[in-house]
Write a protein that holds these residues in place. Sequence first.
Motif, mmCIF file in Angstrom:
data_model
loop_
_atom_site.group_PDB
_atom_site.id
_atom_site.type_symbol
_atom_site.label_atom_id
_atom_site.label_comp_id
_atom_site.label_asym_id
_atom_site.label_seq_id
_atom_site.Cartn_x
_atom_site.Cartn_y
_atom_site.Cartn_z
ATOM 1 N N GLN A 37 5.898 4.038 13.133
ATOM 2 C CA GLN A 37 5.822 2.637 13.533
ATOM 3 C C GLN A 37 4.435 2.238 14.019
ATOM 4 O O GLN A 37 3.974 1.127 13.746
ATOM 5 C CB GLN A 37 6.856 2.343 14.627
ATOM 6 N N SER A 38 3.753 3.131 14.713
ATOM 7 C CA SER A 38 2.414 2.784 15.204
ATOM 8 C C SER A 38 1.437 2.579 14.048
ATOM 9 O O SER A 38 0.512 1.755 14.138
ATOM 10 C CB SER A 38 1.898 3.864 16.153
ATOM 11 N N VAL A 39 1.638 3.310 12.954
ATOM 12 C CA VAL A 39 0.812 3.102 11.754
ATOM 13 C C VAL A 39 1.132 1.748 11.134
ATOM 14 O O VAL A 39 0.229 0.961 10.815
ATOM 15 C CB VAL A 39 1.044 4.226 10.725
ATOM 16 N N LEU A 40 2.400 1.449 10.983
ATOM 17 C CA LEU A 40 2.806 0.174 10.394
ATOM 18 C C LEU A 40 2.318 -1.003 11.225
ATOM 19 O O LEU A 40 1.868 -2.023 10.685
ATOM 20 C CB LEU A 40 4.325 0.127 10.247
ATOM 21 N N ASP A 41 2.396 -0.861 12.541
ATOM 22 C CA ASP A 41 1.900 -1.926 13.423
ATOM 23 C C ASP A 41 0.412 -2.154 13.206
ATOM 24 O O ASP A 41 -0.067 -3.297 13.199
ATOM 25 C CB ASP A 41 2.164 -1.585 14.886
ATOM 26 N N GLY A 42 -0.334 -1.049 13.034
ATOM 27 C CA GLY A 42 -1.768 -1.160 12.814
ATOM 28 C C GLY A 42 -2.099 -1.802 11.482
ATOM 29 O O GLY A 42 -3.032 -2.620 11.384
ATOM 30 N N VAL A 43 -1.357 -1.452 10.446
ATOM 31 C CA VAL A 43 -1.567 -2.063 9.132
ATOM 32 C C VAL A 43 -1.270 -3.556 9.201
ATOM 33 O O VAL A 43 -2.020 -4.386 8.672
ATOM 34 C CB VAL A 43 -0.672 -1.389 8.069
ATOM 35 N N SER A 69 -3.876 -6.647 8.496
ATOM 36 C CA SER A 69 -3.618 -7.561 7.386
ATOM 37 C C SER A 69 -3.443 -9.003 7.831
ATOM 38 O O SER A 69 -3.203 -9.882 6.995
ATOM 39 C CB SER A 69 -2.353 -7.129 6.631
ATOM 40 N N GLY A 70 -3.543 -9.253 9.124
ATOM 41 C CA GLY A 70 -3.328 -10.606 9.621
ATOM 42 C C GLY A 70 -1.885 -11.038 9.536
ATOM 43 O O GLY A 70 -1.568 -12.221 9.467
ATOM 44 N N GLY A 71 -0.987 -10.067 9.530
ATOM 45 C CA GLY A 71 0.438 -10.369 9.499
ATOM 46 C C GLY A 71 0.999 -10.626 8.117
ATOM 47 O O GLY A 71 2.127 -11.107 7.980
ATOM 48 N N THR A 72 0.248 -10.271 7.065
ATOM 49 C CA THR A 72 0.700 -10.569 5.704
ATOM 50 C C THR A 72 1.463 -9.430 5.038
ATOM 51 O O THR A 72 2.098 -9.639 4.008
ATOM 52 C CB THR A 72 -0.498 -10.928 4.802
ATOM 53 N N ALA A 73 1.397 -8.223 5.583
ATOM 54 C CA ALA A 73 1.999 -7.071 4.915
ATOM 55 C C ALA A 73 3.526 -7.115 4.962
ATOM 56 O O ALA A 73 4.118 -7.416 5.998
ATOM 57 C CB ALA A 73 1.511 -5.778 5.559
ATOM 58 N N VAL A 74 4.138 -6.815 3.824
ATOM 59 C CA VAL A 74 5.585 -6.607 3.747
ATOM 60 C C VAL A 74 5.779 -5.171 3.292
ATOM 61 O O VAL A 74 5.457 -4.811 2.155
ATOM 62 C CB VAL A 74 6.251 -7.575 2.753
ATOM 63 N N MET A 106 -10.833 -0.636 4.876
ATOM 64 C CA MET A 106 -10.643 -2.063 4.813
ATOM 65 C C MET A 106 -10.751 -2.656 6.213
ATOM 66 O O MET A 106 -9.760 -2.869 6.888
ATOM 67 C CB MET A 106 -9.285 -2.399 4.227
ATOM 68 N N PRO A 107 -11.960 -2.907 6.715
ATOM 69 C CA PRO A 107 -12.127 -3.298 8.082
ATOM 70 C C PRO A 107 -11.666 -4.688 8.398
ATOM 71 O O PRO A 107 -11.513 -5.044 9.552
ATOM 72 C CB PRO A 107 -13.643 -3.162 8.283
ATOM 73 N N THR A 108 -11.452 -5.545 7.414
ATOM 74 C CA THR A 108 -11.019 -6.904 7.678
ATOM 75 C C THR A 108 -9.810 -7.221 6.837
ATOM 76 O O THR A 108 -9.484 -6.549 5.874
ATOM 77 C CB THR A 108 -12.127 -7.911 7.333
ATOM 78 N N LYS A 109 -9.139 -8.324 7.226
ATOM 79 C CA LYS A 109 -7.995 -8.770 6.449
ATOM 80 C C LYS A 109 -8.402 -9.032 5.016
ATOM 81 O O LYS A 109 -7.688 -8.688 4.075
ATOM 82 C CB LYS A 109 -7.436 -10.039 7.074
ATOM 83 N N LYS A 110 -9.585 -9.636 4.809
ATOM 84 C CA LYS A 110 -10.006 -9.975 3.458
ATOM 85 C C LYS A 110 -10.172 -8.738 2.601
ATOM 86 O O LYS A 110 -9.764 -8.693 1.455
ATOM 87 C CB LYS A 110 -11.306 -10.781 3.492
ATOM 88 N N SER A 111 -10.772 -7.694 3.165
ATOM 89 C CA SER A 111 -10.963 -6.492 2.360
ATOM 90 C C SER A 111 -9.661 -5.754 2.158
ATOM 91 O O SER A 111 -9.455 -5.103 1.141
ATOM 92 C CB SER A 111 -12.000 -5.564 3.010
ATOM 93 N N LEU A 112 -8.730 -5.848 3.129
ATOM 94 C CA LEU A 112 -7.440 -5.160 3.005
ATOM 95 C C LEU A 112 -6.631 -5.721 1.860
ATOM 96 O O LEU A 112 -6.006 -4.985 1.097
ATOM 97 C CB LEU A 112 -6.653 -5.298 4.314
ATOM 98 N N VAL A 113 -6.643 -7.049 1.702
ATOM 99 C CA VAL A 113 -5.795 -7.646 0.684
ATOM 100 C C VAL A 113 -6.482 -7.761 -0.657
ATOM 101 O O VAL A 113 -5.846 -8.048 -1.657
ATOM 102 C CB VAL A 113 -5.297 -9.049 1.119
ATOM 103 N N ALA A 114 -7.776 -7.517 -0.705
ATOM 104 C CA ALA A 114 -8.495 -7.748 -1.963
ATOM 105 C C ALA A 114 -7.932 -6.942 -3.110
ATOM 106 O O ALA A 114 -7.739 -7.446 -4.211
ATOM 107 C CB ALA A 114 -9.981 -7.445 -1.796
ATOM 108 N N ALA A 115 -7.658 -5.664 -2.869
ATOM 109 C CA ALA A 115 -7.170 -4.825 -3.962
ATOM 110 C C ALA A 115 -5.757 -5.182 -4.337
ATOM 111 O O ALA A 115 -5.291 -4.853 -5.415
ATOM 112 C CB ALA A 115 -7.242 -3.350 -3.594
ATOM 113 N N SER A 116 -4.982 -5.883 -3.409
ATOM 114 C CA SER A 116 -3.630 -6.256 -3.737
ATOM 115 C C SER A 116 -3.576 -7.546 -4.498
ATOM 116 O O SER A 116 -2.523 -7.998 -4.894
ATOM 117 C CB SER A 116 -2.788 -6.386 -2.477
#
Length: 298
Positions: free
Chosen positions: A259-265, A269-274, A1-11
């Motif tokens: 934490q470094s993985v979570l920071d990367g996610v 995600s453009g700051g949208t991940a919870v 998921m190289p972009t925010k749009k592709s990352l959130v698409a499946a969600s």
Amino acid sequence: MPTKKSLVAASIALPLALLLGGCASGSADAGSSADANETVKIGVVGAGDPYWETYKDAAAAEGIDVELVDFSEYTQPNPALSAGELDLNQFQHIIYLATYNVNSGDDLVPVGATAIYPLGLYSAKYDDVADIPEGSTVAVPNDESNQARGLLVLQSADLIELEDGGSIFSTVADVLPSSKVKVEALDAAFTATSLPDVAAAIINNDFVEDAGLKPEDAIAQDDPSDPNALPYVNIFAARADQADNPTYKKLVELYQNTQSVLDGVQDASGGTAVFVKTPVKDLQTSLEAVQDDIKANS
């Protein structure tokens, strides 16, 4: 998921047609532990995101070689997992998996939670959902997945009441007359541009940035602790006979606690991940409930 749009698409997406496709490994013995240099193939959509390299490094430090298998389409990782060409995949939420299982007759299962990408309510007129006047109009996307989810957000914000408490199949026709606001369904691309004309609008994550908004501008969104939001939690999935594989459990823990993985996610995600650590038992219960709902409405 190289972009925010592709990352959130499946969600966000809820495909109700038969999901087909396929590609790539055998799985580890369910009774084994994380042996040194054990290789686990994980199917993803967007392996180019930098956090995956961070994740692979964290796994290697625990004696697990993670091999990412990248797919260009969301329809591909589940059939590949079912065929034994993958050990795990991580790209979907519970509703997506439930839809695949029902339509394919498969029994893939969640083995760990990752994050939920909340769907937000935005307004150009009001800073607080409580200030939205009675009888005003709120827009929601008209596609069936985002419409149902958006309506559940409005219900959680006490703006509407849905017939029978609402479900993943709710439509504007299920909004009860006793609701505080009226609801209008628009094409997802137009809910943002409708803001000058409505009190508020549910805006798909794909269009938030394009509308000059930020996720933190939302005046309401999914509450990850709300049972109605649970089906939208993204997950690691495995074949049913590998549900208790200790290596896979370790890989989930590494994702959740590095934490470094979570920071990367979060960055991707453009700051949208919870991030959530929903117990696997609860994920499975939700999967079964959604599958039952899909069968009942098919």
